[in-house]
Design an enzyme around this catalytic site. Structure first.
Site, short mmCIF file in Angstrom:
data_model
loop_
_atom_site.label_atom_id
_atom_site.label_comp_id
_atom_site.label_asym_id
_atom_site.label_seq_id
_atom_site.Cartn_x
_atom_site.Cartn_y
_atom_site.Cartn_z
N ASP A 183 0.86 -1.18 0.00
CA ASP A 183 0.00 0.00 0.00
C ASP A 183 0.90 1.23 0.00
O ASP A 183 1.73 1.40 0.90
CB ASP A 183 -0.87 -0.04 1.26
CG ASP A 183 -1.80 1.14 1.37
OD1 ASP A 183 -1.70 2.10 0.57
OD2 ASP A 183 -2.64 1.13 2.29
N ILE A 184 0.73 2.09 -0.98
CA ILE A 184 1.63 3.24 -1.10
C ILE A 184 1.52 4.19 0.09
O ILE A 184 2.49 4.84 0.45
CB ILE A 184 1.39 3.98 -2.44
CG1 ILE A 184 2.61 4.82 -2.81
CG2 ILE A 184 0.13 4.82 -2.41
CD1 ILE A 184 2.61 5.33 -4.24
N GLY A 230 -9.57 4.84 -6.16
CA GLY A 230 -8.27 4.23 -6.36
C GLY A 230 -7.22 4.72 -5.37
O GLY A 230 -7.50 4.95 -4.19
N ASP A 282 -5.82 7.56 -5.27
CA ASP A 282 -6.15 8.94 -4.87
C ASP A 282 -7.02 8.91 -3.59
O ASP A 282 -6.73 9.63 -2.61
CB ASP A 282 -6.90 9.60 -6.04
CG ASP A 282 -7.01 11.11 -5.92
OD1 ASP A 282 -6.40 11.70 -5.00
OD2 ASP A 282 -7.71 11.71 -6.76
N SER A 327 -2.35 5.72 -14.21
CA SER A 327 -3.32 5.44 -15.29
C SER A 327 -3.68 3.96 -15.44
O SER A 327 -4.52 3.62 -16.28
CB SER A 327 -2.85 5.96 -16.66
OG SER A 327 -2.90 7.38 -16.70
N ILE A 365 -8.35 2.86 -12.78
CA ILE A 365 -9.61 3.43 -13.28
C ILE A 365 -9.43 4.02 -14.69
O ILE A 365 -10.33 3.92 -15.53
CB ILE A 365 -10.13 4.49 -12.27
CG1 ILE A 365 -10.55 3.79 -10.96
CG2 ILE A 365 -11.28 5.30 -12.86
CD1 ILE A 365 -10.70 4.71 -9.77
N TYR A 366 -8.27 4.58 -14.97
CA TYR A 366 -8.03 5.20 -16.28
C TYR A 366 -7.70 4.18 -17.38
O TYR A 366 -7.59 4.56 -18.55
CB TYR A 366 -6.96 6.28 -16.19
CG TYR A 366 -7.47 7.61 -15.65
CD1 TYR A 366 -8.80 7.79 -15.32
CD2 TYR A 366 -6.61 8.70 -15.49
CE1 TYR A 366 -9.27 9.01 -14.82
CE2 TYR A 366 -7.07 9.92 -15.01
CZ TYR A 366 -8.40 10.07 -14.68
OH TYR A 366 -8.84 11.28 -14.22
N1 AR6 Z 1 -1.27 1.66 -3.14
C1 AR6 Z 1 -0.65 1.39 -4.30
N2 AR6 Z 1 -1.29 1.25 -5.47
C2 AR6 Z 1 -2.63 1.39 -5.46
C3 AR6 Z 1 -3.37 1.69 -4.30
C4 AR6 Z 1 -2.62 1.83 -3.09
N3 AR6 Z 1 -3.21 2.11 -1.93
N4 AR6 Z 1 -4.68 1.78 -4.65
C5 AR6 Z 1 -4.75 1.53 -5.98
N5 AR6 Z 1 -3.53 1.28 -6.47
P1 AR6 Z 1 -5.94 4.25 -9.99
P2 AR6 Z 1 -5.63 5.88 -12.43
C6 AR6 Z 1 -3.08 0.99 -7.84
O1 AR6 Z 1 -7.27 3.78 -10.40
O2 AR6 Z 1 -5.84 4.67 -13.26
C7 AR6 Z 1 -9.06 8.17 -9.21
O3 AR6 Z 1 -10.46 8.27 -9.02
C8 AR6 Z 1 -4.08 0.39 -8.82
O4 AR6 Z 1 -4.15 -1.02 -8.65
O5 AR6 Z 1 -5.74 4.64 -8.57
O6 AR6 Z 1 -4.51 6.82 -12.77
C9 AR6 Z 1 -8.42 9.53 -9.50
O7 AR6 Z 1 -9.06 10.55 -8.78
C10 AR6 Z 1 -3.42 0.75 -10.15
O8 AR6 Z 1 -2.38 -0.18 -10.46
O9 AR6 Z 1 -5.43 5.53 -10.86
C11 AR6 Z 1 -8.65 9.67 -10.98
O10 AR6 Z 1 -9.96 10.14 -11.24
C12 AR6 Z 1 -2.76 2.10 -9.86
O11 AR6 Z 1 -2.74 2.23 -8.43
C13 AR6 Z 1 -8.49 8.26 -11.49
O12 AR6 Z 1 -8.84 7.41 -10.39
C14 AR6 Z 1 -3.50 3.30 -10.45
O13 AR6 Z 1 -4.90 3.09 -10.35
C15 AR6 Z 1 -7.07 7.98 -11.88
O14 AR6 Z 1 -6.99 6.69 -12.44
#
Ligand code: AR6
Length: 165
Positions: A9-10, A31, A33, A117, A120-121
């Site tokens: 977990d980051i 996500g 964020d 990205s 969700i992206y």
């Molecule tokens: N620690 C590490 N990695 C994580 C964590 C965590 N706690 N949670 C998720 N990931 P995403 P995006 C990973 O969806 O695609 C948000 O709503 C996840 O498995 O977080 O850039 C923002 O506000 C994936 O590999 O970001 C934007 O609207 C990676 O982090 C949108 O989502 C990125 O997934 C951005 O989408």
């Protein structure tokens, strides 16, 4: 610079700065964020509002406090939304190079990165891994350690394989 990969977990990383995969509005989201805002507490959003009244452009990076997290700073980046048709890869690689530039401005020696990205992206996972590893490796910086934090085993193995190439 040393490029490392861990699974986890980051928000729990003991580093100077954690990178957030934010959106252009810079007011939180799901996500990573959502996890960063929950772990950091309301100070993170307050600082986003203060420093980014008009949000942040896709491909760009900017910093706020990390609030209650072990890190000192959050470096927010906005990746391209592949799922919504944003397919310009240079906007994805610039998230990593701009994040390192902001880390250099802050004097951050250790920086943890999510796979921007790739959630969700909807950026295809193999290419999201390649963009992260190759850009972090190819960008001159004073950062001593860039740590990619893989959220699950599959991502960890993909990143590890790319780093070993
Ligand atoms: N620690 C590490 N990695 C994580 C964590 C965590 N706690 N949670 C998720 N990931 P995403 P995006 C990973 O969806 O695609 C948000 O709503 C996840 O498995 O977080 O850039 C923002 O506000 C994936 O590999 O970001 C934007 O609207 C990676 O982090 C949108 O989502 C990125 O997934 C951005 O989408």
């Amino acid at each position: 610079m040393e490029l490392t990969v861990v699974e986890g977990d980051i928000t729990a990383q003991d580093v100077d700065a954690v990178v957030n995969a934010a959106n252009r509005a810079m007011r939180g989201g799901g996500g990573v964020d959502g996890a960063i805002h929950r772990a950091g507490g309301p100070e993170v959003l307050e600082d986003c509002v203060r420093r980014f009244p008009r949000g942040l452009a896709t491909g760009d990076a900017g910093w706020t406090t990390a609030g209650r997290m072990p890190a000192q700073w959050v470096i927010h980046v906005v990746g391209p939304n592949h799922a919504a048709g944003e397919r310009d890869r240079s906007l994805l690689t610039s998230c990593y190079s701009r994040a390192l530039a902001v880390a250099d401005e802050l004097g951050a020696a250790t920086v943890a990165f999510p796979l921007v990205s790739a959630g969700i992206y909807g950026w295809p996972l193999d290419d999201a891994v390649a963009a992260a590893v190759d850009t972090l490796r190819g960008t001159p910086t004073d950062v001593a350690e860039a740590r990619i934090v893989a959220f699950n085993r599959r991502i960890f193995e993909l990143v590890e394989a790319r780093v070993a190439r």
